[in-house]
Design an enzyme around this catalytic site. Sequence first.
Site, PDB file in Angstrom:
ATOM      1  N   LYS A 138     -42.490   1.631 -15.898  1.00  0.00           N
ATOM      2  CA  LYS A 138     -43.970   1.321 -16.726  1.00  0.00           C
ATOM      3  C   LYS A 138     -44.539   2.381 -17.338  1.00  0.00           C
ATOM      4  O   LYS A 138     -43.661   3.628 -17.279  1.00  0.00           O
ATOM      5  CB  LYS A 138     -44.937   0.377 -15.724  1.00  0.00           C
TER       6      LYS A 138
HETATM    7  C1  LIG Z   1     -43.240  -4.750 -13.382  1.00  0.00           C
HETATM    8  C2  LIG Z   1     -43.851  -6.026 -13.625  1.00  0.00           C
HETATM    9  C3  LIG Z   1     -44.500  -6.769 -12.551  1.00  0.00           C
HETATM   10  C4  LIG Z   1     -44.576  -6.247 -11.111  1.00  0.00           C
HETATM   11  O1  LIG Z   1     -45.006  -5.167 -11.117  1.00  0.00           O
HETATM   12  P1  LIG Z   1     -44.544  -4.173  -9.459  1.00  0.00           P
HETATM   13  O2  LIG Z   1     -45.277  -3.001  -9.546  1.00  0.00           O
HETATM   14  O3  LIG Z   1     -43.253  -3.799  -9.667  1.00  0.00           O
HETATM   15  O4  LIG Z   1     -44.841  -5.191  -8.370  1.00  0.00           O
HETATM   16  C5  LIG Z   1     -45.210  -7.980 -12.853  1.00  0.00           C
HETATM   17  N1  LIG Z   1     -45.142  -8.701 -14.265  1.00  0.00           N
HETATM   18  C6  LIG Z   1     -44.396  -7.962 -15.004  1.00  0.00           C
HETATM   19  C7  LIG Z   1     -44.151  -8.728 -16.259  1.00  0.00           C
HETATM   20  C8  LIG Z   1     -43.664  -6.816 -14.936  1.00  0.00           C
HETATM   21  O5  LIG Z   1     -42.943  -6.241 -15.680  1.00  0.00           O
END
Ligand SMILES: *Cc1c(COP(=O)(O)O)cnc(C)c1O
Length: 411
Positions: A185
Amino acid sequence: MTYGGFIPYGRQWIDEDDIAAVVEVLRSDWLTTGPKVKEFEEAFATYVNAEYAVSFSSGTAALHAAAFAAGFGPGDEVITTPITFVATANCILYMGATPVFADIDPRTYNIDPEQVARKVTPRTKAVIPVHFAGQPCDLDAIHQVAREHGLVVIEDAAHALGAEYKGKRIGGLSDMTIFSFHPVKHITTGEGGMVTTNSRQLYEKLVMFRNHGITREREKWRVWRENIGTNADQYISPQNGFGNSKLAAPWYYEVQFLGYNYRLSDIQAALGLSQLKKADYFLKCREAIAKAYNQGFAHLPGIIIPYQRDEVRSSWHLYVIQVNERTAGFNRDELFIFLRERNIGVNIHYIPVYRQPLYHHLGYCSQDFPGAEGYYHRTLTLPLFSGMKEEEIARVVSTVTQALKHGDFPS
Ligand SMILES: *Cc1c(COP(=O)(O)O)cnc(C)c1O
């Protein structure tokens, strides 16, 4: 023939400042939730223009907390998109509520507000739009449906740190917004997440949820308050064991609902703070890569570049191309294999959630989702991350172009 090193679809950027920030915490007295967590939350709230930010151990934990704070429960329906990471829908299941999928807009790949409106029933409690790939959803239209039916809106902005809707940063525009700090991210804390809100009430619930449902704040204690002016001996009271004083025992705390340990550590928060300082730079890198791709693919027949609505600024978490099999002379699956064989780390984001075995009991079928199915069969994600080198970008463009020239290559 050699193709050059593997280019992943996403990866973190960690520099010496980040490492120094983490080391500083390791040498301090606080390892878990302490001053750095508070500092990170305040800086984050400021960055996204929200009143409050509450950190969590992951984006998934943040979604769970938001679903709890919104009061999801058995019998409630919550509308979301099938084109998302499965965690978005799982948070509805965590609370015993029922996920309801609304199809996507085939141009933006975001949930279609008209489809949301069509899925509303008297049991609908909330809607969770996802700003897919970083492009904000049509929030005005979604808020309109929510107002008409009294729905809570939780934005899943795991892809959308720094993105803007009509000139406003995503993060303070709905009841709650969640973010993820997974390494692919925009910024990372290893694992981590955040919920932002402008509501004091929701904020307080979120803080307690991540810490076992505990409150140490005297104004919130139920047993203690009930006992003022009553016969304290009849109750299990904080006064018990602390003389006859009306003052609560200094060690007293209350567990008021079932919460979890979803806390972020100071080690992670220090990394998050250091990363947040670079968030605008990361955003510029991502925009520049998207622009280079857009230019590189603009005139390639058969490749459809990401459509962007005028009133939004995407944060470009993902760069998704669509393959038009007729004009390209081959299909998405063949292009996927061609690129992977040449060390380009392409991916498919995502398999529609209703296709997962966990969701089969809800009884959805693919035919109900022409938008999501078309998306799933025709698109693929190209590498895009802040530290991507020019020659890597050029290699992706030239390899896709080469595939187009070959057309009809053997699969
Ligand atoms: C990455 C992601 C999550 C979850 O995040 P984590 O930190 O990996 O638990 C939730 N929703 C979307 C759309 C994501 O891309």
